[in-house]
Write an enzyme that holds these catalytic residues in place. Structure first.
Site, PDB file in Angstrom:
ATOM      1  N   GLU A  77       0.858  -1.183   0.000  1.00  0.00           N
ATOM      2  CA  GLU A  77       0.000   0.000   0.000  1.00  0.00           C
ATOM      3  C   GLU A  77       0.892   1.230   0.000  1.00  0.00           C
ATOM      4  O   GLU A  77       1.945   1.254   0.658  1.00  0.00           O
ATOM      5  CB  GLU A  77      -0.906   0.026   1.233  1.00  0.00           C
ATOM      6  CG  GLU A  77      -1.690   1.344   1.313  1.00  0.00           C
ATOM      7  CD  GLU A  77      -2.837   1.334   2.308  1.00  0.00           C
ATOM      8  OE1 GLU A  77      -2.760   0.593   3.299  1.00  0.00           O
ATOM      9  OE2 GLU A  77      -3.800   2.088   2.080  1.00  0.00           O
TER      10      GLU A  77
ATOM     11  N   CYS B 291      -6.603   1.361   2.697  1.00  0.00           N
ATOM     12  CA  CYS B 291      -7.468   2.536   2.636  1.00  0.00           C
ATOM     13  C   CYS B 291      -7.250   3.348   1.364  1.00  0.00           C
ATOM     14  O   CYS B 291      -8.130   4.105   0.944  1.00  0.00           O
ATOM     15  CB  CYS B 291      -7.210   3.427   3.842  1.00  0.00           C
ATOM     16  SG  CYS B 291      -7.719   2.691   5.391  1.00  0.00           S
TER      17      CYS B 291
ATOM     18  N   GLU C  80     -11.707  -2.984   3.573  1.00  0.00           N
ATOM     19  CA  GLU C  80     -12.197  -3.591   4.825  1.00  0.00           C
ATOM     20  C   GLU C  80     -13.518  -2.920   5.180  1.00  0.00           C
ATOM     21  O   GLU C  80     -13.670  -2.402   6.275  1.00  0.00           O
ATOM     22  CB  GLU C  80     -11.155  -3.462   5.946  1.00  0.00           C
ATOM     23  CG  GLU C  80     -10.684  -2.047   6.151  1.00  0.00           C
ATOM     24  CD  GLU C  80      -9.663  -1.866   7.272  1.00  0.00           C
ATOM     25  OE1 GLU C  80      -8.990  -2.815   7.670  1.00  0.00           O
ATOM     26  OE2 GLU C  80      -9.554  -0.728   7.740  1.00  0.00           O
TER      27      GLU C  80
END
Ligand code: AHR
Length: 654
Positions: free
Chosen positions: A46, A238, A372
């Site tokens: 990420e 995210c 998530e």
């Protein structure tokens, strides 16, 4: 202080007494169980902690196209008349460029200096490709200098380049570094009188991973390759969701020439109120094509995650959700991604892949829908994706999520929903204290074998309050992973998170690899991952003590696998007690068909559990090789207190 800390840690690890009696373990070599998937242990990339721009992606100039939202000169210091413009630049999706005006009366000249990513890392005698797009507004030739200065403001290498003509053109020159310094700067100046427009100013090391021009930092890419990752999950996290829907990760924006990939803000820019990162953007120089290439280089299965119409729920608490009846563009993105990865070159998406240099399909097998997500809506969104993806691409394994925690209301809501939808895998995330990992060594022993499989997509042991990459955390992860391995029939994939962190610009810790602008350090957690990945075998073997699994009793955790290719039995054993243990492991053979080599290769990780590897001391806790000898079928060991041990025993088929 040290004693108090040791006491606290001893309590964490449930240490009670020193053990003197011999502990007997049995491995049944003749009873191979579940298959261990070749892609079981992987990496999760990420762009957090400056992992992409400023990290793995080798570009050295920050904000090369002057398109950081609201701050087009972020990363740059100007001198003389420098103007940011948007009229008539060469790249429509990155419209800003700079105009430099140099008049004879300006003694300083005109130009701008880039600070890089907390500095520019330059190595002595190495070559750097300095390039930019430029035009001379009156067509008269102009001279541009690119000059590096080191952290003491001494010249560190440079080149002059002549700009000719009124049309935008790309110019390139080579700079050789004359110093090794992690904090250089790049000065780009107009040396002759007149006006020049500049755009996409880049400085790239010639030495990149696989020598690709738009390449990756070789030391970081090599460290990841050395993990032999079975799977590469990307691009987040995210980051997939974005601070809002407009800034979510849109993979299509990462295709084509890098100059025209629209810059996007990074989700991790304003996460922590006490430390903002207003200069954290995504250039997308490391985009989906590059991720697929890396996966191919490393022999890892690509596992992309796509936005499912939710902006980031984690910590923002004010997510945007696209109306369900407006979800089609998001579903199209997922369908098109599969085509981009797998379709033949005759397909429009396959054609784009081929034009980028990869006519052969990437053979995508996994796709995660959402990161998530949680709440009452997610399953409806996932269902909408599945209704269109399943019939068209039944072979793609679809991944749903159990939310951000390992238990609780959302977890309990999401798992039954995932089962009802018949997703192939459920992505579980847990960032928990070391003791949780020890307590959860049997977590998967009782999971329902009929439902979806598990992808432990983000996990790491977090010591409180330090959250260090300490051996305490790594040992707890090693112990827990014996339970993952023992349940390889249900846990199909596992990826530690996060992967990378710049020591001067991070938002999250602990992380697997830390780096500065010139070097990196592999955390002890890295070595745990590597020991699992390099010693995964292909089938599970039963390993028991008194007929029960070894998952915490007397602070011991163990698992065993067999590997046909290397003809070996591999035993992993974590001792979280401070006490050295006398352990006898008996290998039960299947009748007369198999014999064992007496030499046993051992690899041991041990040390002070409060310690961590750092850039200054990268070798504090690293795997150490050792030899042991079998006596017949029995391995008698003195297992160090607080250690993780891997034993490899060769066998022969008679
Ligand atoms: O790994 C850091 C973050 O943790 C990820 O972006 C997110 O998925 C999780 O909350």
């Amino acid at each position: 202080m040290r004693t108090i800390l040791a006491g606290i840690i001893a309590t964490f690890f449930g240490i009670t007494t020193t053990q003197s009696q011999t502990i007997e373990l049995v491995v049944q070599a003749g009873k191979p169980g579940a298959a261990i998937r070749p892609d079981m242990y992987g990496v999760f990339f990420e762009d957090i902690n400056f992992a992409a721009d400023g990290g793995l992606y080798a570009e050295l100039v920050k904000n090369r196209s002057f398109d950081f939202t609201h701050t087009p000169l972020s990363g740059w210091t100007t001198y003389g008349p420098v103007e940011v413009r948007t009229d008539g630049g060469p790249f429509e999706r990155n419209p800003h460029y700079v105009r430099l005006t140099n008049k004879w009366e300006i003694l300083t000249g005109t130009g701008l200096v880039n600070e890089g990513f907390r500095g520019i890392g330059i190595k002595e005698n190495e070559s750097y490709r300095f390039s930019f797009y430029a035009r001379s507004t009156d067509g008269v030739p102009k001279k541009i200098k690119g000059e590096l200065t080191d952290s003491k403001n001494n010249p560190a290498g440079g080149v002059d380049i002549e700009v000719v003509g009124k049309e935008w053109k790309k110019y390139t020159g080579m700079i050789t570094g004359n110093v090794t310094d992690a904090h250089c700067r790049l000065n780009v100046g107009l040396l002759t009188e007149g006006v020049v427009d500049l755009e996409h100013i880049s400085l790239f090391p010639v030495k990149t991973w696989k020598n690709r021009e738009n390449g990756m930092r070789p030391d970081i890419a090599q460290a990841l390759a050395d993990l032999k990752p079975g799977v590469l999950r990307f691009p987040g996290g995210c980051i997939v969701e974005g601070n809002n829907l407009a800034t979510r990760y849109q993979w299509k924006n990462t295709l084509g020439p890098v100059e025209n990939r629209p810059v996007n803000e990074n989700r991790w820019n304003y996460e922590f109120k006490h430390k903002f990162f207003p200069d954290y953007f995504q250039s997308y120089g490391l985009g989906f094509f590059e991720f697929f290439l890396l996966a191919e280089d490393w022999g890892a299965e690509p596992l992309p995650v796509v936005s499912c119409g939710f902006s980031c729920q984690f910590q923002t608490g004010r997510e945007q959700v696209v109306p369900l009846d407006s979800l089609q563009p998001y579903i199209d993105d997922a369908l098109d991604l599969i085509a981009f990865a797998n379709a033949p070159v005759t397909d429009p998406w396959g054609k784009i892949r081929a034009e980028m240099g990869h006519p052969a399909p990437f053979n995508l097998k996994y796709l995660a829908i959402g990161n998530e997500q949680w709440g009452e809506l997610y399953h409806l969104y996932l269902e909408a994706f599945m209704k269109q993806i399943r019939p068209k691409y039944p072979q793609i394994k679809l991944i749903g999520t159990a939310g951000p925690s390992a238990s609780g209301e959302e977890f309990d809501r999401l798992w039954p929903q995932m089962k009802a939808l018949k997703v192939d895998l459920v992505d579980e995330h847990y960032y928990m204290p070391p003791q949780w990992f020890l307590n959860n060594a049997k977590r998967y022993d009782t999971y329902d074998r009929k439902g979806p499989k598990v992808f432990a997509g983000e996990y790491a042991a977090h010591t409180r309050p330090t959250k260090k990459n300490s051996f305490e955390a790594a040992l707890a992860e090693a112990a827990f992973l014996t339970g993952i391995e023992r349940n390889a029939d249900i846990v199909h994939l596992a990826t530690y998170a996060p992967l990378l962190a710049h020591v001067d610009a991070w938002q999250w810790n602990p992380d697997l690899i830390w780096f500065d602008n010139l070097s990196l350090v592999k955390s002890v957690n890295y070595y745990v991952q590597q020991l699992y990945s390099h010693n995964k075998g292909d089938h599970l073997l039963p390993l028991t003590r008194n007929g029960a699994v070894v998952a915490g009793e007397e602070q011991l955790y163990a698992s065993a696998v067999t590997g046909k290719q290397k003809k070996e039995i591999v035993i992993k054993l974590a001792n979280t007690s401070t006490a050295e243990r006398d352990i006898r492991i008996r290998i039960d053979l299947p009748g007369k068909g198999m014999s064992l080599s007496p030499e046993v290769e051992a690899t041991i990780l041990s040390g002070d559990i409060q310690e961590e590897n750092t850039l200054a001391e990268p070798q504090k806790i690293v795997p150490v090789n050792d030899q042991q000898t079998l006596s017949g079928q029995t391995l008698s060991l003195k297992v160090k207190g607080q250690s993780f041990n891997v034993y490899r025993i060769k066998y022969h088929i008679l």
